[in-house]
Scaffold this active site. Structure first.
Site, PDB file in Angstrom:
ATOM      1  N   HIS A 109     -11.656  53.300  83.398  1.00 57.81           N
ATOM      2  CA  HIS A 109     -11.138  53.172  82.035  1.00 57.81           C
ATOM      3  C   HIS A 109      -9.643  53.505  82.001  1.00 57.81           C
ATOM      4  CE1 HIS A 109     -12.507  53.300  77.576  1.00 57.81           C
ATOM      5  NE2 HIS A 109     -11.277  52.823  77.667  1.00 57.81           N
TER       6      HIS A 109
ATOM      7  N   ARG B 252     -14.674  47.274  75.777  1.00 59.93           N
ATOM      8  CA  ARG B 252     -15.647  48.357  75.673  1.00 59.93           C
ATOM      9  C   ARG B 252     -16.882  47.971  76.478  1.00 59.93           C
ATOM     10  NH1 ARG B 252     -11.999  50.986  74.211  1.00 59.93           N
ATOM     11  NH2 ARG B 252     -11.781  52.267  72.328  1.00 59.93           N
TER      12      ARG B 252
ATOM     13  N   GLU C 147     -19.868  56.315  80.344  1.00 54.93           N
ATOM     14  CA  GLU C 147     -18.673  56.760  81.054  1.00 54.93           C
ATOM     15  C   GLU C 147     -18.623  58.277  81.112  1.00 54.93           C
ATOM     16  OE1 GLU C 147     -15.196  54.945  79.342  1.00 54.93           O
ATOM     17  OE2 GLU C 147     -15.930  52.900  79.692  1.00 54.93           O
TER      18      GLU C 147
END
Length: 303
Positions: free
Chosen positions: A264, A216, A245
């Site tokens: 991601h 994360r 993000e």
């Protein structure tokens, strides 16, 4: 829609409510006993009076943290087990690309420059895996199979992990980090781990070492990492997750010559919905027969 279709096909006697938008979610949540979703919709929690089980289609359940003191009556499970191998693929690719400086090779190719250079074998190097849950343990095993010396950090160092040569407690990071050529973050985001890689920890990483984050973005104090990358305090990084993000276009990480940015995607295997649904389907059979569910998350710990 994919999950709803799979549920209807696999459990034809089950009443399946599909909520593709906020209005339908608000309409149906009061009737739901079981919720399958990537994130928990905390905004409608007060209306979920019948909810008894939440199955996350991902590994992290940090979307629940704002209300975790109020959800003791709900069993929370995740899709642990479907991400490890593909994330380990990503990490080993990152280790290779950073070690060989593939960004440099591609830049030389674009400019038609022929610049051979020696590279030491990975078997001479050490990888440190911070967090040895199912994903971290898979990374450790793959690193060991590539000949790397593997160091690992976990809460309970009395229990060994296959492939890990030496274990370190979380409060011994200052001892582990200087020994690593590659540092991999594989921790869940919890109140104990957010910001765990700050200025002091980054300062422990050697100037010739690399950072890989597949966990994360909130684990890293991003401003401190950017500073270290700009000044050469660490050699480089491959980052799949970020504080914000999508990564804003204004972030200097996009254009740094010693950074590889990915969107991601490390834990996103092909046929993801089918894989995640398989975990849910096994659990649903257990739920309906009164058995204990798999992959139960301890919300106090966050994983």
């Amino acid at each position: 829609m994919k999950y709803a279709e799979l549920a209807k096909d696999s459990f034809p006697d089950l009443r399946v409510l599909h909520a593709p938008d906020a209005s339908s979610l608000e309409k149906y949540i009061a009737e739901a006993e079981v919720l399958l979703a990537f994130r928990f919709p905390v905004e409608v929690f007060d209306k979920a009076s019948k909810l008894r089980w939440f199955q996350s289609t991902g590994a992290g359940v940090d979307s629940l943290f704002p209300i975790r003191d109020r959800v003791g009556h709900i069993t929370v499970t995740n899709a642990r087990g479907i991400h490890g191998e593909v994330i380990a693929d990503y990490v080993m690719a990152a280790v290779t690309m950073l070690h060989w400086d593939f960004r440099g090779f591609l830049h030389d190719q674009a400019n038609k420059r022929w610049k051979p250079r020696p590279v030491s074998p990975l078997a001479d190097k050490t990888i440190g895996v911070v967090g040895l849950g199912s994903i971290g343990a898979t990374i450790a095993r793959r690193g060991k199979s590539a000949g790397l010396t593997v160091l690992g950090s976990k809460r309970d160092v009395t229990v060994s992990v296959d492939g890990v040569d030496e274990l370190f407690a979380p409060d011994s990071m200052a001892d582990m980090l200087p020994r690593c050529d590659f540092v991999v973050l594989a921790l869940p985001a919890t109140s104990d781990t957010v910001g765990c890689l700050g200025a002091a920890e980054i300062a422990c990483i050697r100037p010739d070492a690399f950072l890989i984050n597949i966990a994360r973005g909130s684990l890293i104090v991003e401003a401190e990492l950017i500073k270290a990358l700009q000044t050469g305090a660490i050699a480089g990084a491959m980052l799949d997750v970020f504080e914000q993000e999508p990564l804003p276009p204004t972030s200097p990480l996009w254009t740094m010559p010693n950074v590889i940015v990915t969107p991601h995607s490390a834990g996103y295997p092909a046929n993801y919905e089918t894989r995640a649904f398989s975990v849910f389907a096994d659990n649903l059979k257990r739920y309906m027969s009164g058995q204990e569910l798999m992959n139960i998350v301890d919300l106090k710990r966050g994983y």
